[in-house]
Design an enzyme around this catalytic site. Structure first.
Site, PDB file in Angstrom:
ATOM      1  CG  ASP A 249       0.094  -0.134   2.019  1.00  0.00           C
ATOM      2  OD1 ASP A 249       0.280   0.805   3.051  1.00  0.00           O
ATOM      3  OD2 ASP A 249       0.055  -1.451   3.321  1.00  0.00           O
ATOM      4  CB  SER A 250       0.972   4.641   0.307  1.00  0.00           C
ATOM      5  OG  SER A 250       1.807   5.677   0.798  1.00  0.00           O
TER       6      SER A 250
END
Length: 863
Positions: A249-250
């Site tokens: 994520d991210s």
């Protein structure tokens, strides 16, 4: 006040109360007006959680980097129904990964772009902290082959019992590349392990700014090699790449994508698939949503800033200002754009105009001086010019230097534009360069693309991102949106929130991967990178992509596990992971994703794009707040997809001043703190010199040095009291004489406490192979270490919190544990069922009389 459980509670409590009040008020107003429009914030739990996370991240920006890192890298015990096995990716795997990166960069770019091949291989720990994660109810200890001639620990038995789990997820956590850990994401990873009925492997990669790019990339590559090519003493067997799926994520999502491109370029085996959740792929912030979605996201308005410390920012006090007029040299030294004559301070309100030749002769006053500003009212111009002569024209102009063969009198839609000879403003000396001048129209960071080309060009004199120097932000391994091609990769499942600031770059990324020819990289990237020029032609096969954009969701929607949107996302991710790891290659070539049910009257889903043979190339979907899927609108209606390649991966004027506005506020707020930081750095630097001098006097000798260089007699190669030289540890902080590391890298710094800890460990405890000796240790050193809060006698000094986990006695009241308890409330039923299933398996094994297997299972059940 540092980031702690107490400070977080104090900071967040007013947010909770305020959100409760405003939520009720808003719902009452909607009811009164008969407004039936559904929004994600209609759910009080999501509304509260959104503002809590937003408030916590804002709290982190008001504290030092080290404080935020320590809080989010605090070890938190795992729940009893899971099998969490800590391991360490060894230096052997790290060296394998380093060799791949060295091969990818080549000698020229290693020196020119990275700053050398040694500094990023220096680390404090003897490898990388990592964890195996699975649900105990999924383990089958009876399938473990026990070697009668070897004694196994409980953790080894648990790990061996995971071998029969078919799907392995390599999860890379996010956190802006500089905070977060395996502890902040463990509950999310546990959920993936539960839903896939598989195992997960996650790593605590080194964080910036102490360990900037390419350190995190180096570590995640090492983790993958550890899975598929484990050393002989590893407790797990080699895992086929076809049974592995990347997920992140991210920042973690971007690391997954970057790792895929490196593996592809070097001909290494790719995993079965990758899940990219809100990947941060453009560190130059060149897409519109970075400005338009600020109010609907958890990311702070001015991005990630922090209270000054000896670590960050690089320049707590910047003499001459953080932004200045650009000069002509395109090859700048790192964050040192302050060339004499161009060091005038620029605020977010005005920019200084360069003097004409006549003015230079008549006025010897330096550019930008107070005298000049007061005596010449035309010496400054508004940066956000209201003149019509803007090449942006709503973001529709082509900056490639061709503009469809027109003479800049029409834009793409045929509307009139101002002729070029009218674009020069305020000074006849400010002229518009030739349209083929890539350096002007596609300026490399730290230079800025001005909204009005007639305005004086600017450049940034400070490092604006923790992860990499400003000059490196447009490198394809820093901002993978600038890869010449994202073709020939494994299937990608990409998720984004419609309300997040990264939405546009994520949507563009997905389409670029699925349509390499339709979304080429800008010319400047091709010109500056030989490998990118080759890749543009070499990797033309479209990557299979499934893109989902979730209504009303913010950055990393999977954090909010109790929402319907997140629940649908977890189920879909799990189905994808199982699909790509449990199907044959031939089947996956035609069906790379679990195909959704077709719309009535059609043979294939309306959201799927197919090639001529009928194989699925791309699935484009939107998901509402209830987890219901619909087709995405046509590409022509998506703003991000209308951007020209020449506009992408460039720092623009609007982005510059958004950052500068926040940075100036932080400079004012922490002015006194910044002054103290500068003094502390000098004190620590003096201590570092003393440490090196004493080590030399007590026998430190490096490879290549003659014995007479040492001021005391040579001592043994290993020191029984402290440590030994490690052959697999290639380099240390004293081996970087000919290198130019980034200014934040503690491997080469001597002005932070963490840098001193790394230095001491390298000299006295775990020396690299370049050290010939371990210095003598005197009694006085042990005594002084006992009184130093940053040191310990007879043990390795604690390493940077960006790398080593913090251990605390607050096992059950730490803020992260409390947050995980809150967000996992919806999973209690699953947890209870998992524990009961595990107990039933244990009872059944005991009834069969299989003593060895029963012992393993009982160990697994124990909390």
């Amino acid at each position: 006040m540092t980031v702690s459980t107490f400070s977080a509670a104090v900071h967040i409590t007013p947010t909770v109360i305020k959100t409760l009040y405003t939520h009720g008020k808003r719902k009452a107003k909607k009811l009164k007006n008969g407004d039936e429009k559904e929004e994600a914030t209609d759910d009080i739990f999501f509304d509260e959680a959104f503002h809590i996370v937003q408030s916590f991240i804002l709290l982190g920006t008001k504290n030092t980097v080290e404080s935020l890192q320590a809080f989010t890298n605090t070890h938190v015990p795992a729940p009893p129904w899971t099998a969490v096995i800590p391991v360490r990716v060894p230096l052997h795997s790290c060296n394998q990964a380093a060799d791949l990166l060295i091969q990818w960069f080549g000698p020229e770019d290693l020196k020119r772009v990275v700053g050398g091949e040694r500094w990023w291989q220096v680390r404090g720990l003897d490898g990388i902290d990592a964890e195996w994660i699975a649900e105990k109810s999924h383990l089958r200890p009876e399938s473990v082959h026990i070697d009668a001639g070897r004694r196994y620990s409980e953790e080894e038995r648990l790990l061996m019992s995971m071998e029969q789990l078919e799907t392995t997820m390599l999860y890379i956590h996010g956190g802006g590349y500089y905070w977060g850990s395996i502890n902040t994401h463990r509950y999310q990873i546990i959920k993936y392990a539960h839903k896939t009925r598989g195992r997960a492997f996650t790593v605590n990669y080194r964080k910036a700014p102490q360990y900037p790019w390419p350190c995190p990339l180096h570590d995640v590559l090492a983790a993958y090699l550890y899975l598929i090519q484990p050393p002989h003493d590893a407790a797990h067997k080699p895992i086929p790449p076809s049974k592995i799926v990347f997920a992140g994520d991210s920042a973690g999502g971007a690391l997954c994508l970057t790792m895929l491109t490196v593996l592809r370029d070097l001909g290494q085996p790719l995993p079965a698939g990758a899940v990219l959740i809100s990947p941060w792929v453009d560190l130059t912030h060149s897409f519109p949503s970075i400005h338009t979605n600020t109010a609907t996201d958890i990311i702070p308005p001015h991005e990630f800033m922090n209270k000054p410390s000896v670590l960050w920012p690089v320049d707590p006090i910047k003499e001459g200002g953080r932004v200045a007029c650009a000069h002509s040299d395109s090859l700048l030294k790192p964050c040192r754009a302050d060339i004499p004559g161009y060091d005038s301070h620029v605020t977010r309100h005005t920019a200084q105009v360069l003097p004409t030749d006549a003015e230079k002769k008549s006025d010897s006053t330096p550019v930008g001086s107070k005298h000049q500003l007061s005596s010449n009212s035309t010496s400054s111009i508004p940066l956000k010019s209201q003149q019509k002569s803007s090449f942006f024209d709503g973001g529709k102009c082509d900056f490639t230097g061709r503009c469809h063969g027109l003479t800049w009198d029409q834009n793409r839609n045929g509307s009139n534009m101002i002729p070029m000879d009218e674009l020069a403003v305020n000074r006849s000396s400010v002229s518009i360069p030739d349209l083929d001048d890539i350096d002007f129209w596609q300026p490399k960071p730290p230079k800025v693309l001005m909204k009005n080309p007639g305005d004086v060009p600017l450049e940034i004199r400070s490092q604006i991102q923790h992860y990499a120097m400003t000059e490196q932000l447009s490198h394809p391994l820093v901002s993978p949106i600038l890869q010449a091609s994202l073709g020939n990769l494994c299937p990608l499942y990409i998720l984004a929130g419609d309300g997040e600031v990264l939405r546009d770059e994520i949507i563009y990324l997905a389409h670029k991967a699925a349509n390499p020819a339709e979304y080429p990289v800008r010319e400047g990237v091709i010109r500056d990178g030989l490998r990118q020029k080759e890749n543009a032609h070499k990797f033309s096969t479209p990557t299979k992509v499934r893109l989902q954009v979730y209504d009303g969701m913010c950055h990393v929607l999977t954090v909010f596990t109790f929402t319907s949107s997140a629940d649908y996302a977890y189920n879909s991710i799990a189905e994808f992971a199982k699909h790509v790891t449990q199907r044959s290659g031939e089947y996956l070539d035609r069906n790379p994703f679990p195909v959704p049910q077709p719309m009535p009257g059609s043979d294939v889903p309306s959201c799927a794009m197919n090639d001529r043979s009928g194989d699925i190339l791309m699935i484009r979907e939107r998901v509402d707040i209830h987890g219901r899927v619909r087709s995405m609108e046509p590409k022509e209606d998506i703003t991000a997809l209308q951007m020209r390649p020449s506009e992408i991966g460039i720092i623009k004027e609007e982005t510059l001043f958004k950052w500068l506005e926040g940075q100036e506020e932080w400079d004012r707020r922490f002015k006194y703190c910044a002054t103290k930081v500068m003094k502390n750095r000098k004190t620590i630097e003096a201590n570092a010199k003393s440490i090196i001098k004493k080590a030399r006097q007590r026998g430190l000798s490096l490879a290549g040095e003659s014995d007479d260089f040492v001021e005391m007699p040579i001592v043994e190669r290993s020191n029984a009291v402290y440590g030994a030289i490690q052959e697999d540890r290639r380099w240390g902080p004293l081996d970087l004489v000919d290198e130019q590391p980034p200014p934040t890298a503690i491997a080469a710094r001597r002005d932070t406490r963490e840098a001193l800890a790394l230095l001491k460990k390298s000299i006295y405890h775990t020396a690299p192979a370049t050290h010939k000796t371990i210095p003598r240790v005197k009694t006085v050193d042990v005594i002084l270490a006992a009184f130093d809060p940053n040191d310990v006698p007879f043990r390795h000094p604690r390493q940077s919190v960006s790398e080593q986990q913090v251990r605390t006695g607050m096992r059950y009241i730490h803020g992260m544990r409390m947050w995980q308890f809150i967000v996992s409330r919806s999973g209690r039923k699953v947890a209870v069922e998992a524990v009961e299933d595990t107990r039933r398996v244990g009872d059944a094994l005991m009834e069969t009389g299989d003593k060895a297997a029963s012992n393993v299972n009982l160990a697994a059940v124990g909390s």
